[in-house]
Design a protein around this motif. Structure first.
Motif, short mmCIF file in Angstrom:
data_model
loop_
_atom_site.label_atom_id
_atom_site.label_comp_id
_atom_site.label_asym_id
_atom_site.label_seq_id
_atom_site.Cartn_x
_atom_site.Cartn_y
_atom_site.Cartn_z
N VAL A 9 35.63 17.21 16.14
CA VAL A 9 35.13 16.25 15.23
C VAL A 9 35.25 14.76 15.93
CG1 VAL A 9 35.21 15.39 13.10
CG2 VAL A 9 34.99 17.71 13.42
N ARG A 10 36.30 14.58 16.47
CA ARG A 10 36.80 13.57 16.81
C ARG A 10 35.82 13.04 18.17
NH1 ARG A 10 42.90 11.15 17.45
NH2 ARG A 10 42.64 9.27 18.17
N MET A 11 35.73 13.90 18.84
CA MET A 11 34.85 13.74 20.16
C MET A 11 33.43 13.50 19.99
SD MET A 11 37.43 13.27 22.17
CE MET A 11 36.16 12.54 23.48
N ALA A 12 33.00 14.23 18.93
CA ALA A 12 31.62 14.07 18.45
C ALA A 12 31.31 12.54 17.98
CB ALA A 12 31.32 15.05 17.59
N ARG A 13 32.09 12.06 17.08
CA ARG A 13 32.04 10.72 16.54
C ARG A 13 32.24 9.60 17.72
NH1 ARG A 13 36.39 11.44 11.51
NH2 ARG A 13 34.87 12.53 10.12
N ARG A 14 33.17 10.00 18.93
CA ARG A 14 33.29 9.18 19.93
C ARG A 14 32.10 9.00 21.04
NH1 ARG A 14 34.04 6.19 23.38
NH2 ARG A 14 35.81 5.30 24.64
N LEU A 15 31.70 10.16 21.20
CA LEU A 15 30.59 10.10 22.40
C LEU A 15 29.18 10.74 21.63
CD1 LEU A 15 33.06 12.15 24.65
CD2 LEU A 15 32.52 9.57 24.91
N GLY A 16 29.31 11.08 20.60
CA GLY A 16 28.03 11.77 20.13
C GLY A 16 28.15 13.24 20.16
N LYS A 17 27.48 14.14 19.55
CA LYS A 17 27.54 15.66 19.63
C LYS A 17 27.16 16.06 21.12
CE LYS A 17 26.94 16.53 14.70
NZ LYS A 17 26.41 17.54 13.68
N ARG A 18 26.06 15.52 21.39
CA ARG A 18 25.55 15.86 22.89
C ARG A 18 26.66 15.96 23.90
NH1 ARG A 18 19.54 14.23 23.90
NH2 ARG A 18 19.91 15.52 25.51
N ASN A 19 27.35 14.84 23.89
CA ASN A 19 28.26 14.50 24.79
C ASN A 19 29.78 15.01 24.47
OD1 ASN A 19 26.22 13.21 26.49
ND2 ASN A 19 26.60 11.40 25.04
N ALA A 20 29.90 15.75 23.55
CA ALA A 20 31.21 16.21 23.08
C ALA A 20 31.50 17.47 23.73
CB ALA A 20 31.49 16.37 21.82
N PRO A 21 32.56 17.39 24.64
CA PRO A 21 32.85 18.73 25.49
C PRO A 21 33.58 19.79 24.58
CG PRO A 21 34.74 17.19 25.82
CD PRO A 21 33.47 16.48 25.05
N ALA A 22 33.72 21.09 25.00
CA ALA A 22 34.21 22.16 24.26
C ALA A 22 35.76 21.93 23.89
CB ALA A 22 33.83 23.57 25.04
N SER A 23 35.79 22.18 22.87
CA SER A 23 37.39 22.25 22.18
C SER A 23 37.56 23.76 21.71
CB SER A 23 37.53 21.05 21.17
OG SER A 23 39.00 21.29 20.93
N MET A 24 38.65 24.20 22.16
CA MET A 24 38.97 25.69 21.84
C MET A 24 40.31 26.11 21.83
SD MET A 24 37.29 27.64 25.00
CE MET A 24 35.85 26.72 25.14
N THR A 25 40.75 27.32 21.24
CA THR A 25 42.09 27.76 21.34
C THR A 25 41.88 28.72 22.65
OG1 THR A 25 41.48 29.75 20.08
CG2 THR A 25 42.20 27.64 18.84
N TYR A 26 43.31 29.08 23.08
CA TYR A 26 43.62 29.94 24.11
C TYR A 26 42.70 31.40 23.86
CZ TYR A 26 47.40 26.97 25.87
OH TYR A 26 48.21 25.84 26.36
N HIS A 27 43.07 31.71 22.60
CA HIS A 27 42.22 32.87 22.22
C HIS A 27 40.73 32.98 22.28
CE1 HIS A 27 46.41 33.80 20.33
NE2 HIS A 27 46.05 35.02 20.94
N ARG A 28 40.09 31.68 21.93
CA ARG A 28 38.89 31.61 22.27
C ARG A 28 38.59 31.51 23.63
NH1 ARG A 28 33.75 32.96 21.51
NH2 ARG A 28 32.37 31.27 22.08
N LEU A 29 39.34 31.06 24.68
CA LEU A 29 39.22 30.91 26.10
C LEU A 29 39.02 32.32 26.48
CD1 LEU A 29 38.60 28.99 28.56
CD2 LEU A 29 41.24 28.77 28.59
#
Length: 713
Positions: free
Chosen positions: A68-88
């Motif tokens: 959410v923080r990166m989407a606000r900072r960069l816009g949704k299209r420019n926000a990279p993936a953010s995930m847990t180890y288990h998601r990775l």
């Protein structure tokens, strides 16, 4: 940049993009802001494509928050993936499955289903080794399985290095049978989302090559909590292409019981990712100089850590650190809560942090009695009034008071009444199934006088079940004895009756039999003791006491939905959080640091103390404006505090009468003088001023406090 950064933060954000990095960040140093701005810098200034960056977080909440923080900072299209180890790990598995390098097994996310799977496999060995409760054994076994898979080592080595119950040593030999059964069933559970892809990539160069080099940059948060399987996954995903930046605090490594070690962030990362630069975020804006100084005195007692101090920034609050002598009644907590509110604070500003929930029993009663709303984070077992053993004892008290099963039911008893009686028969358990204990409850409710209801139920049991019938009839005799109390005209002393019930039900022994770990049994027993002690403090009839408890329960239920309530949680759960006012309670030697359940050699004892010291450090550093430390009155601590001496004497009692050695080590009295010295107050001397003076140096100060000799104390 859109965010104002400190010099330390700015250096990290502009770290060369062709080099790995380790960031050692103290509590409250703004590491989340630094990570977000590092990502923004890579995308905006270095023109790295967002899909070439991945942020790996320790839990889903943190991953979502950064997203959410990166989407606000960069816009949704420019926000990279953010995930847990288990998601990775899940992503890695999907790539391997797609290319036929991993089997497409079913993932079962439900923990109860995972336990049922294990329980089904464990029924035979439980009979072989004489374990009466396969459900408890399944919980213990799955904990062992998770540790094997997190450590990526052999079951035998995990057993030798861990503190497992001796009766479960057969887990070592059974582990391969469990894995073969999982393979036959073609299923994966939570820990397998990392373990399976890592195992496959370890055995196949082709699989490792398929997963590697998909990202240019990997940013890892809370790296001090990593375990070996997560470290291996990180290595495979990074490959040769990705540059990895990890952020964490070795002083906050508090999950060693599930495989985390300070060595990962201190040494192992540099072995796996050579040439990494090391940065430090030493300035905290969460709390003031007194707390920073006390925390530094404490944590520098650990040997396996980076050489760094936590320094309060210019705009940090003037945090007060106060030691409170605890009389064991919880009244001191209520008094200080009322003081906080009287000065304009809110109940939601306050957190009560515990090393173990069992130490909060008297505090819970004090707050309930005084009408202070609070919410427990930790399940019903953390609440003294919702504890299964306390609830069972209350049912027996109701029977003695004549308010339970007063007359035979006409027809079938209702479900609620059956469940209420069942709590008496299941704590301690008699070995009945769910249907069996419900049937017994129904039979007794229909014929509550004497033991007739019990006898009729026993008549329905199989002839071969003689031992079960005997246990049921022993409970019937206790029922008859306790029920007869209500017909006597003598005054019933609640505390004495509870003492007889504890003996008659053999509660302490039964708790130890039904708990997976010795520390869990101790926690449960301490809550029971707190309940008995509270009953003894009330000068009222049995019926009056039960009415009082009913009122407390009603208030407790309302507290759960109150908008204003104190947060009561464990220090482990508090990590990453902060509150304006923090109470740390139960700070006695033997309770915190927690006394090991068995004798440890010197090396293991030192590791245990370092683990406990880090946990204490985490608890202290959750406070922003006010930190209360509750401990038993200790004249030795007071004497040492006056002289500014760190370190505890060797003969601290572990029976609850001595304050925690960590309070000695924190040098609280001297730490509280730091704001005075910074304002120019002269004349401060101390036996152990080294950390204090080093702190002044980190602030750019030239003044130092003088050393006091031991003979002057």
């Amino acid at each position: 940049m859109s965010t104002v950064l400190s010099e330390e933060q700015a250096r990290i954000v502009r770290h060369p993009e062709d080099q790995h990095a380790v960031v050692l960040a103290v509590a409250g140093s703004g590491k989340s802001t630094t990570m977000a701005e590092r990502i923004a810098y890579l995308i905006e200034a270095r023109r790295v494509e967002p899909n070439q960056i991945v942020a790996v977080m320790f839990n889903s909440g943190a991953a979502e928050e950064l997203g959410v923080r990166m989407a606000r900072r960069l816009g949704k299209r420019n926000a990279p993936a953010s995930m847990t180890y288990h998601r990775l790990g899940t992503l890695s598995l999907s790539w391997l499955v797609r290319d036929g390098l991993a089997p497409a097994w079913e993932f079962i996310a439900s923990v109860p289903k995972a336990l049922r799977f294990a329980r089904g496999l464990l029924e035979a060995p439980c009979k072989k080794y004489g374990h009466k409760y396969p459900g408890l054994v399944a919980e213990a076994f799955m904990g062992f399985v998770d540790r094997v898979k997190s450590d990526l080592t052999t079951p035998r080595q995990v057993w030798q290095e861990g503190e497992w119950q001796a009766q479960y040593e057969w887990f070592v030999e059974f582990y391969p049978h469990y894995e073969r059964a999982r393979e036959r069933a073609k299923v994966r559970f939570f820990s397998d989302l990392i373990y399976d892809p890592v195992t496959i990539m370890s055995q196949s160069v082709e699989a490792a090559r398929l997963v590697a080099d998909r990202y240019k940059h990997i940013i890892v948060d809370e790296y001090q909590d990593i375990c070996e399987s997560q470290q291996a996954l990180l290595r495979f995903v990074a490959g040769k292409k990705a540059r990895v930046m990890v952020v964490g605090d070795d002083d906050q490594t508090i999950y060693t019981w599930r495989g985390a070690k300070p060595s990962y962030i201190l040494r192992d990362f540099h072995k796996d990712f050579p040439g990494a630069a090391t940065y430090q975020l030493t300035r905290t804006w969460r709390y003031g100089h007194a707390l920073s100084c006390a925390a530094n005195y404490l944590i520098t007692g650990n040997k396996d850590r980076a050489a760094k101090l936590c320094i309060s920034g210019n705009n940090a609050p003037n945090t007060q650190v106060r030691l409170v002598w605890d009389d064991g009644t919880g009244s001191g907590i209520v008094e200080r809560v009322n003081g906080w509110v009287a000065n304009g604070g809110a109940l939601t500003d306050i957190a009560i942090l515990v090393r173990a929930y069992s130490r909060s029993g008297s505090s819970q009663f004090a707050m309930l009695q005084s009408g202070v709303p609070f919410r427990l984070e930790g399940g019903e077992s953390a609440s003294v009034l919702e504890n299964r053993w306390v609830k069972a004892l209350l049912c027996w008290l109701e029977l003695a008071a004549g308010t339970l099963a007063e007359r035979p039911y006409a027809g079938d008893p209702d479900f609620g009444s059956i469940m209420h009686i069942r709590s008496m028969f299941d704590s301690p358990p008699m070995g009945l199934s769910w249907e069996g204990s419900s049937g017994l409850a129904s039979a007794v409710l229909k014929e509550p006088q004497g033991v007739l209801g019990f006898s009729r139920f026993v008549g329905t049991l199989a002839v071969s079940n003689g031992s079960l019938a005997e246990r049921v009839m022993r409970r019937a005799k206790l029922w008859q004895k306790v029920r007869s109390v209500s017909s006597s005209h003598q005054r019933i002393v609640t505390e004495h009756l509870l003492g007889e019930l504890l003996l008659g039900l053999d509660v302490k022994r039964e708790i130890s039999k039904t708990c997976e770990r010795a520390e869990d049994a101790e926690d449960q027993w301490r809550l029971v003791e707190a309940f008995v002690a509270y009953a003894g403090s009330r000068n009222e009839t049995l019926r009056e006491f039960l009415m009082h408890i009913a009122d407390l329960r009603s208030f407790s239920e309302r507290s759960k939905n109150a908008t204003q309530a104190i947060h009561v949680t464990s220090i482990h759960r508090s990590k990453g959080l902060e509150w304006p006012c923090v109470f740390m309670i139960g700070l006695s030697q033997g309770a915190f640091p927690m006394k090991p359940k068995r004798k440890l050699d010197n090396a293991r004892l030192e590791r245990h103390l370092e683990d406990e010291r880090r946990l204490f450090y985490v608890g202290m550093t959750r406070a922003k404006h006010l930190l209360y430390l509750f401990a038993p009155e200790d004249k030795k601590l007071h004497k040492r505090a006056v002289s500014g001496m760190r370190g505890a004497p060797d003969n601290l009692s572990e029976n609850g009468s001595s304050a925690s050695q960590f309070l000695y080590e924190s040098n609280l009295s001297l730490a509280n003088r730091m704001p005075d010295v910074l304002r120019g107050t002269a004349g401060v001397r101390a036996v152990d001023p080294e950390i204090f003076n080093e702190y002044l140096g980190c602030l750019g100060r030239r003044d130092r406090i003088a050393t006091m000799s031991h003979t002057e104390t």
